[in-house]
Design a protein around this motif. Structure first.
Motif, PDB file in Angstrom:
ATOM      1  N   UNK A  86       0.837  -1.203   0.000  1.00  0.00           N
ATOM      2  CA  UNK A  86       0.000   0.000   0.000  1.00  0.00           C
ATOM      3  C   UNK A  86       0.874   1.256   0.000  1.00  0.00           C
ATOM      4  N   UNK A  87       1.936   1.241   0.799  1.00  0.00           N
ATOM      5  CA  UNK A  87       2.848   2.378   0.838  1.00  0.00           C
ATOM      6  C   UNK A  87       3.469   2.668  -0.517  1.00  0.00           C
ATOM      7  N   UNK A  88       3.867   1.605  -1.209  1.00  0.00           N
ATOM      8  CA  UNK A  88       4.439   1.752  -2.550  1.00  0.00           C
ATOM      9  C   UNK A  88       3.452   2.436  -3.493  1.00  0.00           C
ATOM     10  N   UNK A 109       7.598   6.021   2.678  1.00  0.00           N
ATOM     11  CA  UNK A 109       6.866   5.040   3.474  1.00  0.00           C
ATOM     12  C   UNK A 109       7.814   4.392   4.477  1.00  0.00           C
ATOM     13  N   UNK A 110       7.378   4.319   5.725  1.00  0.00           N
ATOM     14  CA  UNK A 110       8.147   3.639   6.765  1.00  0.00           C
ATOM     15  C   UNK A 110       7.394   2.373   7.179  1.00  0.00           C
ATOM     16  N   UNK A 111       8.028   1.224   7.008  1.00  0.00           N
ATOM     17  CA  UNK A 111       7.458  -0.015   7.533  1.00  0.00           C
ATOM     18  C   UNK A 111       7.559   0.082   9.055  1.00  0.00           C
ATOM     19  N   UNK A 112       6.402   0.168   9.700  1.00  0.00           N
ATOM     20  CA  UNK A 112       6.330   0.596  11.099  1.00  0.00           C
ATOM     21  C   UNK A 112       5.854  -0.509  12.027  1.00  0.00           C
ATOM     22  N   UNK A 187       4.288   8.242   5.135  1.00  0.00           N
ATOM     23  CA  UNK A 187       3.226   7.242   5.238  1.00  0.00           C
ATOM     24  C   UNK A 187       3.689   6.234   6.282  1.00  0.00           C
ATOM     25  N   UNK A 188       2.959   6.146   7.377  1.00  0.00           N
ATOM     26  CA  UNK A 188       3.449   5.334   8.505  1.00  0.00           C
ATOM     27  C   UNK A 188       2.277   4.682   9.248  1.00  0.00           C
ATOM     28  N   UNK A 189       2.587   3.814  10.193  1.00  0.00           N
ATOM     29  CA  UNK A 189       1.616   2.975  10.932  1.00  0.00           C
ATOM     30  C   UNK A 189       0.547   2.402  10.000  1.00  0.00           C
ATOM     31  N   UNK A 190       0.952   1.967   8.817  1.00  0.00           N
ATOM     32  CA  UNK A 190       0.026   1.377   7.862  1.00  0.00           C
ATOM     33  C   UNK A 190      -0.679   0.172   8.468  1.00  0.00           C
ATOM     34  N   UNK A 191      -2.001   0.137   8.292  1.00  0.00           N
ATOM     35  CA  UNK A 191      -2.773  -0.952   8.870  1.00  0.00           C
ATOM     36  C   UNK A 191      -2.772  -0.943  10.384  1.00  0.00           C
ATOM     37  N   UNK A 192      -2.424   0.203  10.970  1.00  0.00           N
ATOM     38  CA  UNK A 192      -2.307   0.296  12.428  1.00  0.00           C
ATOM     39  C   UNK A 192      -0.922  -0.037  12.938  1.00  0.00           C
TER      40      UNK A 192
END
Length: 312
Positions: A86-88, A109-112, A187-192
């Protein structure tokens, strides 16, 4: 420049009834990023959070179906996959949109990872819907075959539910702050966020989905945002929803919203977490406010012309 955290709902990433392809998702994201670019163009310092319910559910299904060919990944890894995917799409689409408007602002995007309490009672009571909608018959069959907990979701069908523990700490927070302070849209905390628990000073993934609205509220507080905007499919929060005496809320206090929540006006797993996140953020520091609005009215909502505005 006011700091704004926008929490995107599932409708901002995928059209209901559209094909669940990468191409279809990207087309929806391209439309969504136009509204986000509007906010940036207004001069706000924007940070983005998003849900991942349908996407992570499909990744889990793909893993399970192909298990006889390649080992299935655990749930936390599936969450990480959805964050990256999603971030991509979002950073590509938003970057293109900003450049088309002559706005020089990198998108990252940060994988968080987000720490949760391993003893959170949510692990004993799954409530967070993920994946596609099913009929009652399909739901019963899947529950019998897989042992999943399946529930009816807001009159739209049946979905799998998993644990939804409360977010305690964002692991990559300092990285997020550094990027924000250097003119990035983050873009961070993707999906919570990817739920992790701490054990003896080390992190370990957990099979859960953190509610993206509560994670967004945690993020907004931690980066000292001025406004939390929770975007959803409806223009305003309503009480007596779906009834003849339905009433949309314009500007309300946190005390009024608490009263409405206690009276049961907001559906758990749907509007309730949005309302609770908005209340908590608005009360966290003087001058802060939360806005719940529709995606296509995001800019107007920030101007007070649409949405439900919640202040202490």
């Amino acid at each position: 420049m006011e700091k704004v955290v926008v929490a995107l709902g599932g409708n901002a990433l995928q059209d209901t009834g559209s094909q669940a392809t990468a191409e279809a998702q990207l087309e929806v994201v391209k439309k969504t990023t136009k509204y986000l670019a509007d906010i940036i163009e207004e001069g706000y310092n924007l940070t983005i959070a998003h849900g991942n319910g349908p996407q992570v559910g499909r990744i889990v299904i793909q893993n399970e179906v192909a298990d006889n060919v390649t080992p299935a990944m655990p749930f936390d890894v599936c969450g990480a996959m959805s964050q990256g995917m999603i971030g991509y799409h979002m950073q590509q689409a938003l970057g293109d949109e900003l450049r088309s408007r002559g706005i020089d602002k990198p998108v990252s995007t940060i994988v968080t990872q987000v720490v949760v309490d391993k003893d959170d009672k949510a692990f004993q009571n799954p409530t967070k819907p993920i994946g596609p909608f099913y009929t009652k018959e399909e739901s019963d069959r899947i529950a019998a075959e897989k042992g999943y907990v399946m529930v009816e979701d807001s009159g739209r069908g049946y979905r799998r539910v998993v644990a939804s523990p409360k977010p305690k700490r964002i692991v990559e927070l300092e990285t997020v702050k550094t990027l924000i302070n250097n003119n990035n849209v983050v873009i961070t905390v993707g999906g919570g966020g990817i739920p992790v628990v701490e054990e003896n000073g080390r992190l370990k993934g957990a099979a859960a989905v953190i509610d993206k609205d509560l994670a967004s509220q945690r993020l907004a507080e931690d980066i000292d945002a001025d406004i939390l905007v929770i975007l959803t499919a409806v223009p305003r929060v309503a009480i007596n929803f779906g009834k003849p005496n339905q009433k949309e809320l314009d500007k309300v206090t946190t005390e009024e919203m608490k009263k409405y929540a206690e009276e049961g006006h907001f559906a758990p797993g749907s509007m309730l977490p949005k309302v609770l996140a908005a209340i908590e953020f608005a009360e966290s520091k003087p001058g802060r406010k939360a806005v719940i609005a529709s995606l296509d009215k995001a800019r107007e909502a920030l101007k007070g012309e649409s949405g439900t505005i919640i202040e202490a």
